[in-house]
Enzyme design. Structure first.
Site, short mmCIF file in Angstrom:
data_model
loop_
_atom_site.label_atom_id
_atom_site.label_comp_id
_atom_site.label_asym_id
_atom_site.label_seq_id
_atom_site.Cartn_x
_atom_site.Cartn_y
_atom_site.Cartn_z
N GLU A 149 -5.84 -5.45 -24.18
CA GLU A 149 -5.97 -6.35 -23.04
C GLU A 149 -7.36 -6.38 -22.40
OE1 GLU A 149 -2.66 -5.12 -20.66
OE2 GLU A 149 -3.68 -3.30 -20.01
N CYS A 387 1.95 2.12 11.13
CA CYS A 387 2.78 0.99 10.75
C CYS A 387 4.27 1.29 10.92
CB CYS A 387 2.44 0.54 9.33
SG CYS A 387 2.92 -1.18 9.02
N GLU A 411 15.24 -4.20 9.84
CA GLU A 411 15.01 -3.90 8.42
C GLU A 411 16.05 -2.88 7.94
OE1 GLU A 411 11.05 -2.45 7.57
OE2 GLU A 411 11.49 -2.12 5.45
N HIS A 552 -2.81 -0.41 9.69
CA HIS A 552 -3.06 0.68 8.74
C HIS A 552 -4.53 1.08 8.89
CE1 HIS A 552 0.64 0.72 6.34
NE2 HIS A 552 0.68 -0.58 6.55
N GLU A 554 -5.99 3.50 7.99
CA GLU A 554 -6.51 4.22 6.81
C GLU A 554 -7.33 3.31 5.90
OE1 GLU A 554 -3.33 3.72 7.58
OE2 GLU A 554 -2.06 3.32 5.84
N1 GLN Z 1 8.65 -1.80 6.63
C1 GLN Z 1 7.87 -2.14 7.76
C2 GLN Z 1 7.56 -3.64 7.80
O1 GLN Z 1 7.70 -4.32 6.84
C3 GLN Z 1 6.58 -1.35 7.79
C4 GLN Z 1 5.67 -1.62 6.66
C5 GLN Z 1 4.58 -0.61 6.48
O2 GLN Z 1 4.67 0.52 6.98
N2 GLN Z 1 3.55 -0.97 5.76
O3 GLN Z 1 7.18 -4.15 8.82
#
Ligand code: GLN
Length: 584
Positions: A149, A387, A411, A552, A554
């Site tokens: 590939e 998050c 969720e 995030h 990070e």
């Molecule tokens: N599951 C959560 C959402 O979709 C957090 C996602 C995450 O931590 N990246 O909002």
């Protein structure tokens, strides 16, 4: 247009650190005064990394402009301290998708569209576009020479060489030298075969980086010199190195930077100064003290191996912050499911100076994460929520402080009586139209930070607070600029920060007042174009450090520029070392 290209190709096996080698070469050249960019080519057919299984590919990296890309772009950003856009990750999927679209639109004017020249041409077009504002572009080709590939990409490199001349294209082979335990001797044969395979594509490596458990000795160096027909000074020893950031320094011991410049016929623009970098590396290598951190996550086992790679950026961000605070960090992996019984939590968590709940999806281990958050809150243990970590901290607060029994994120529980975390109404519409791909909040968004929060204090300390003007300038070429900035009131225009996102759910705006009245500080929020306020940062005032973000952070941390959220967390955890507030 970039005038010089460095192509990095892997030989023998994958996973020997091609990405880190690329990032390290970039860092060295940056120190020599050049404007560098780095491009990762992934030969798979997926359009991007968003749909790849994390157990196979590790964590997905999110670019500021909302791309879900290969983790190697994370390595480049962490080393180079720069922001790379999504277009710097080229995949086979994107190349073919574009060619087929062009063909359907009649853009090839009736020509037969073929592998050659259309595929290499499209690849080169993308490379040129990604590298146009830089002096030197590093191009890392995923996989290993010999993979079917990556043939189109090797072919494209030859076309690039033809267009720009060989003087401007440098090939680096990153190879592996095994030491079979029954022989106890380093073997060069697989490398010889990799060189031969590359030669079959008309590519003759200029520099060979020899990865291995041990340094290269003179006998092996000579063998490779003869076999590859290159001067032995261009055969570089790259033995295993525990501290990734030491790799550019190790390369420099062999003067790799000046050798690359010599091959590319480039002058030295600046005397490199690795002093600050070296200092940080030394802290990581031999810290005076170590903070023990619990990372409460979901660890997938692949065969007998547990995959820590899915949190690579979080691990790295903790390391960056610790290095700046002159301590080491030891990350202890705690399986969230083991914390589901609150009675047992203290026993498992009391020895740590801080607790991190990183991002995640789905219901596995969620009650354990919530228990870890509760433990941190009740026992004054520094806590960092990222998050999902923020969302679950809100759930915990609603349940245990505001008395909202069974509060949850939809969720996890669609029928919760208190949906404190939910999908926004505007997103529900998109999902109803099965526009699922569009429902994630991806990439950088602007947030206003409350100047009375300790989160603000750390953003300020690290020079990360921006004015509206700076934010506008940052997004100047982004087609989603308006959405990313949202509405900023005049009195907020001086306390803005930018962090990247990757999530679908939000703190339910209907609960914000109740949370605030119940003592939770909303330390920062984003105001959408329709006026709806999204919670971006929370903290608890009467706590040494209980801070969480919907973003995030990070993805905005590099060795030289640590993330304020992580810095504040390690700073507080470090204080526990001296105060001895947490038992070890
Ligand atoms: N599951 C959560 C959402 O979709 C957090 C996602 C995450 O931590 N990246 O909002």
């Amino acid at each position: 247009m970039a005038e010089k290209f460095i192509v990095i190709i892997g030989g023998v096996i994958s996973g020997v650190g091609k990405g880190i080698a690329t990032a390290s070469i970039g860092k060295i050249l940056e120190e020599f005064g050049y404007d560098i960019t780095a491009i990762k080519i992934d030969p798979y057919i997926n359009y991007d990394a968003g749909t790849l299984r994390p157990t196979e590919h590790g964590e997905v990296w999110v670019t500021y402009d909302g791309g879900e890309v290969d983790q190697d772009l994370g390595n480049y950003e962490r080393f180079l301290g720069m922001h790379l856009p999504r277009k710097n990750n080229i995949t086979t999927g994107q190349v073919y998708d574009k060619i087929i679209k062009n063909e359907r639109q009649g853009k090839y004017l009736g020509e037969t569209v073929q592998f050659i020249p259309h595929v290499p041409n499209e690849i080169i077009k993308r490379i040129k576009d990604a590298s146009k504002e830089y002096d030197i572009a590093l191009i890392e080709i995923g996989g290993t020479v010999g993979d079917y590939e990556n043939i189109p990409f090797l072919f494209a490199m030859k076309s690039l060489e033809k267009e720009f001349s060989k003087d401007n294209v440098l090939y680096v082979l990153v190879t592996y030298m095994p030491i079979p335990s029954n022989i106890g001797e380093m073997k060069t044969k697989p490398t010889q075969q990799a060189i031969k395979q590359l030669n079959e594509h008309g590519i003759f490596p200029d520099i060979i980086l020899c990865r291995g458990e041990k340094p290269l000795d003179s006998v092996r160096r000579k063998k490779i010199e003869t076999y590859a027909n290159i001067d032995s000074q261009f055969v570089i020893s790259a033995p295993d190195e525990k501290v990734l950031y030491a790799i550019p320094l190790n390369f420099e011991k062999e003067n790799l930077g000046s050798k690359v410049l010599k091959k590319l016929k480039l002058p030295l623009k600046k005397t490199p100064d690795f002093e600050k970098w070296e200092k940080l590396v030394n802290v990581i290598k031999s810290p005076k003290d170590i903070v023990n951190i619990a990372m409460v996550g979901k660890y997938v086992n692949v065969g007998e191996f547990s995959l820590k790679d899915s949190y690579i950026s979080v691990n790295q961000s903790l390391e960056h912050a610790a290095a700046h605070l002159d301590v080491g960090v030891k990350i202890n992996w705690i399986e969230a499911e083991e914390l589901e019984n609150y009675g047992k939590v203290a026993n498992l968590l009391s020895k740590y100076k801080g607790i991190v709940v990183p991002g995640g999806f789905g219901s596995k281990g969620v009650e354990g994460k919530i228990n870890a958050i509760r433990y941190a809150r009740e026992n004054n243990v520094p806590f960092l929520g990222l998050c999902y970590g923020l969302q679950l901290a809100v759930v915990e607060y609603a349940r245990n402080i505001l008395g909202m029994n069974n509060a949850n994120s939809t969720e996890i529980d669609e029928h919760t009586p208190y949906p404190v975390i939910d999908i926004l109404e505007s997103q529900k519409q998109l999902m109803a139209n099965s526009n699922y791909g569009n429902t994630m909040r991806l990439g950088s968004y602007c947030a206003y930070i409350d100047e009375n929060s300790y989160i603000f204090k750390y953003y300020k300390l690290l020079g990360r607070v921006k004015t509206l003007e700076e934010v506008e300038n940052y997004f100047k070429d982004d087609s989603n600029k308006e959405k990313r900035i949202g509405i900023v009131k005049p009195e907020e225009a001086k306390s803005l920060v930018l962090e990247r996102h990757r999530h679908r759910y939000e703190v339910n705006p209907a609960y914000i007042d109740r949370l605030v009245n119940g003592g939770l500080r909303i330390a920062g929020y984003h105001r959408m174009k329709d006026g709806v306020k999204l919670v971006e940062f929370i903290e608890i005032d009467k706590h040494p450090y209980f801070a969480a973000t919907q973003a995030h952070p990070e993805f905005e941390s590099s060795l030289e520029h640590p993330s304020p959220m992580f810095y504040g967390f390690i700073d507080s955890a470090k204080k526990k070392l001296s105060k001895g507030l947490v038992k070890t």
